[in-house]
Enzyme design. Structure first.
Site, PDB file in Angstrom:
ATOM      1  N   SER A 233       0.846  -1.197   0.000  1.00  9.08           N
ATOM      2  CA  SER A 233       0.000   0.000   0.000  1.00  9.08           C
ATOM      3  C   SER A 233       0.878   1.241   0.000  1.00  9.08           C
ATOM      4  CB  SER A 233      -0.876   0.020   1.261  1.00  9.08           C
ATOM      5  OG  SER A 233      -1.507   1.276   1.404  1.00  9.08           O
TER       6      SER A 233
ATOM      7  N   TYR B 138      -1.302  -0.877  10.207  1.00  9.86           N
ATOM      8  CA  TYR B 138      -1.513  -1.216   8.785  1.00  9.86           C
ATOM      9  C   TYR B 138      -0.280  -0.798   7.978  1.00  9.86           C
ATOM     10  CZ  TYR B 138      -3.584  -1.195   4.080  1.00  9.86           C
ATOM     11  OH  TYR B 138      -3.838  -1.418   2.748  1.00  9.86           O
TER      12      TYR B 138
HETATM   13  N1  LIG Z   1      -8.809  -0.680  -1.367  1.00  6.65           N
HETATM   14  C1  LIG Z   1      -7.778   0.132  -1.140  1.00  6.65           C
HETATM   15  O1  LIG Z   1      -7.925   1.374  -1.078  1.00  6.65           O
HETATM   16  C2  LIG Z   1      -6.391  -0.428  -0.969  1.00  6.65           C
HETATM   17  C3  LIG Z   1      -5.316   0.473  -0.958  1.00  6.65           C
HETATM   18  C4  LIG Z   1      -4.015  -0.023  -0.796  1.00  6.65           C
HETATM   19  C5  LIG Z   1      -3.807  -1.388  -0.638  1.00  6.65           C
HETATM   20  N2  LIG Z   1      -4.861  -2.228  -0.663  1.00  6.65           N
HETATM   21  C6  LIG Z   1      -4.567  -3.654  -0.480  1.00  6.65           C
HETATM   22  O2  LIG Z   1      -5.105  -4.407  -1.548  1.00  6.65           O
HETATM   23  C7  LIG Z   1      -5.437  -5.729  -1.107  1.00  6.65           C
HETATM   24  C8  LIG Z   1      -6.863  -6.074  -1.542  1.00  6.65           C
HETATM   25  O3  LIG Z   1      -7.775  -5.238  -0.860  1.00  6.65           O
HETATM   26  P1  LIG Z   1      -9.245  -4.884  -1.378  1.00  6.65           P
HETATM   27  O4  LIG Z   1      -9.353  -3.407  -1.359  1.00  6.65           O
HETATM   28  O5  LIG Z   1      -9.548  -5.633  -2.635  1.00  6.65           O
HETATM   29  O6  LIG Z   1     -10.143  -5.371  -0.171  1.00  6.65           O
HETATM   30  P2  LIG Z   1     -11.028  -6.701   0.058  1.00  6.65           P
HETATM   31  O7  LIG Z   1     -11.488  -6.595   1.466  1.00  6.65           O
HETATM   32  O8  LIG Z   1     -12.032  -6.838  -1.034  1.00  6.65           O
HETATM   33  O9  LIG Z   1      -9.992  -7.888  -0.108  1.00  6.65           O
HETATM   34  C9  LIG Z   1      -9.282  -8.474   0.939  1.00  6.65           C
HETATM   35  C10 LIG Z   1      -9.612  -9.951   0.966  1.00  6.65           C
HETATM   36  O10 LIG Z   1      -8.757 -10.577   1.913  1.00  6.65           O
HETATM   37  C11 LIG Z   1      -9.501 -11.610   2.531  1.00  6.65           C
HETATM   38  N3  LIG Z   1      -8.883 -11.974   3.808  1.00  6.65           N
HETATM   39  C12 LIG Z   1      -8.870 -11.251   4.964  1.00  6.65           C
HETATM   40  N4  LIG Z   1      -8.256 -11.933   5.932  1.00  6.65           N
HETATM   41  C13 LIG Z   1      -7.854 -13.119   5.395  1.00  6.65           C
HETATM   42  C14 LIG Z   1      -7.157 -14.245   5.913  1.00  6.65           C
HETATM   43  N5  LIG Z   1      -6.763 -14.312   7.187  1.00  6.65           N
HETATM   44  N6  LIG Z   1      -6.904 -15.288   5.078  1.00  6.65           N
HETATM   45  C15 LIG Z   1      -7.312 -15.239   3.776  1.00  6.65           C
HETATM   46  N7  LIG Z   1      -7.990 -14.202   3.244  1.00  6.65           N
HETATM   47  C16 LIG Z   1      -8.246 -13.141   4.034  1.00  6.65           C
HETATM   48  C17 LIG Z   1     -10.888 -11.035   2.696  1.00  6.65           C
HETATM   49  O11 LIG Z   1     -11.857 -12.036   2.903  1.00  6.65           O
HETATM   50  C18 LIG Z   1     -11.051 -10.254   1.385  1.00  6.65           C
HETATM   51  O12 LIG Z   1     -11.707 -11.038   0.414  1.00  6.65           O
HETATM   52  C19 LIG Z   1      -5.230  -5.714   0.422  1.00  6.65           C
HETATM   53  O13 LIG Z   1      -3.979  -6.280   0.735  1.00  6.65           O
HETATM   54  C20 LIG Z   1      -5.222  -4.231   0.757  1.00  6.65           C
HETATM   55  O14 LIG Z   1      -4.492  -3.948   1.939  1.00  6.65           O
HETATM   56  C21 LIG Z   1      -6.141  -1.792  -0.828  1.00  6.65           C
END
Ligand SMILES: NC(=O)c1ccc[n+]([C@@H]2O[C@H](COP(=O)([O-])OP(=O)(O)OC[C@H]3O[C@@H](n4cnc5c(N)ncnc54)[C@H](O)[C@@H]3O)[C@@H](O)[C@H]2O)c1
Length: 257
Positions: A148, A163
């Site tokens: 991130s 985080y």
């Molecule tokens: N959305 C944003 O603004 C953003 C920004 C920067 C980074 N990210 C990163 O991108 C990635 C995807 O995020 P997203 O926005 O698609 O959110 P999201 O919540 O849709 O995806 C995260 C997924 O991880 C799964 N998960 C959580 N804990 C788990 C575990 N213990 N074992 C297996 N699966 C698990 C959840 O069930 C979910 O489906 C993450 O790593 C997030 O930190 C997102």
């Protein structure tokens, strides 16, 4: 078709609004066979993902769902072995699993810190290790981890200190894998997205804060899951054959450094 017949494990892909799902759909469009791995996967979720991808790409994807809590090394080993049992090999791991909390530093309880680091950092370590156990004897493989912009700029958008620290760890982990496993023909890269419109923002960001952040983005919008999926496709495919250890920003220009 950039991934024809490649076997790709997408971890954290259970939500149809998420980066992982968008990546699974794009990879399927490019001919990949997909293992969707998530703590929330079950038969209903897997069917939903399969139906959605089929509708959007116009054919049934080769896809399985595997339930796995990446905090558990045994779960990760099982997920990888199930994927290999089904498809015969593993070519690529994209790790999108993660959680976020906006808690200010002085309010972060020990249990919340442990959960954050347990999923985002230890979980990334566990799933990468299991995939590397397959990749190493094959002498090939590609890993894409999701960190991130919080790791680069010191939090401050959505996630708290725990985080940001966990994602800084994911950047370091990925770079180390790139260095240690490059001689074995394995590539590892990390993506740093900024604010992407997924369910991760729900409840963590007021509409006012959302608009304030967008106003500071040179491309004048929030990111979409498909924006990040495109970066994953590049890094996973042979287009990036000489790219390893890199950090790819997908942030609309909001953090140019
Ligand atoms: N959305 C944003 O603004 C953003 C920004 C920067 C980074 N990210 C990163 O991108 C990635 C995807 O995020 P997203 O926005 O698609 O959110 P999201 O919540 O849709 O995806 C995260 C997924 O991880 C799964 N998960 C959580 N804990 C788990 C575990 N213990 N074992 C297996 N699966 C698990 C959840 O069930 C979910 O489906 C993450 O790593 C997030 O930190 C997102």
């Amino acid at each position: 078709m950039l991934l024809e017949n490649k076997v790709c494990m997408i971890v954290g892909a259970a939500s149809l609004r998420g980066i992982g799902y968008a990546t699974a759909e794009l990879f399927a469009r490019h001919g990949a066979r997909i293992a969707v791995v998530d703590i929330s996967v079950n038969d209903i979720v897997t069917d939903e993902i399969r139906r959605s991808i089929a509708q959007n790409i116009g054919r049934d994807p080769h896809l399985i769902g595997i339930k796995c809590d990446i905090q558990s090394a045994a779960d990760c080993a099982h997920a990888v072995s199930e994927a290999v049992k089904t498809f015969g090999t593993l070519d690529c791991l994209v790790n999108c699993a993660g959680i976020v909390r906006a808690t200010p530093m002085l309010s972060i309880a020990e249990a919340e810190y442990d959960l954050m680091l347990g999923i985002n950092l230890k979980g990334s370590f566990n799933i990468c290790k299991s995939a590397l156990e397959i990749f190493k004897p094959l002498g090939k493989g590609s890993i894409v981890n999701l960190a991130s912009v919080a790791a680069q700029r010191g939090g401050g958008l959505v996630g708290g200190a725990h985080y940001a620290a966990s994602k800084g760890g994911v950047v370091s982990l990925t770079r180390t894998i790139a260095r240690e496993f490059g001689p074995s023909g394995i590539r590892a890269n990390v993506i740093c997205p900024s604010m992407i419109e997924t369910s991760m923002l729900d409840g963590n960001l007021s509409p006012e804060k959302f608009n304030e952040i967008v106003a500071g983005v040179p491309l004048q919008r929030a990111g979409l899951p498909t924006d990040v999926a495109g970066a994953c496709l590049f890094l996973a495919s042979d287009l990036a054959a000489y790219v390893t250890g890199t950090t790819l920003d997908v942030n609309g220009g909001s953090h140019i450094h």
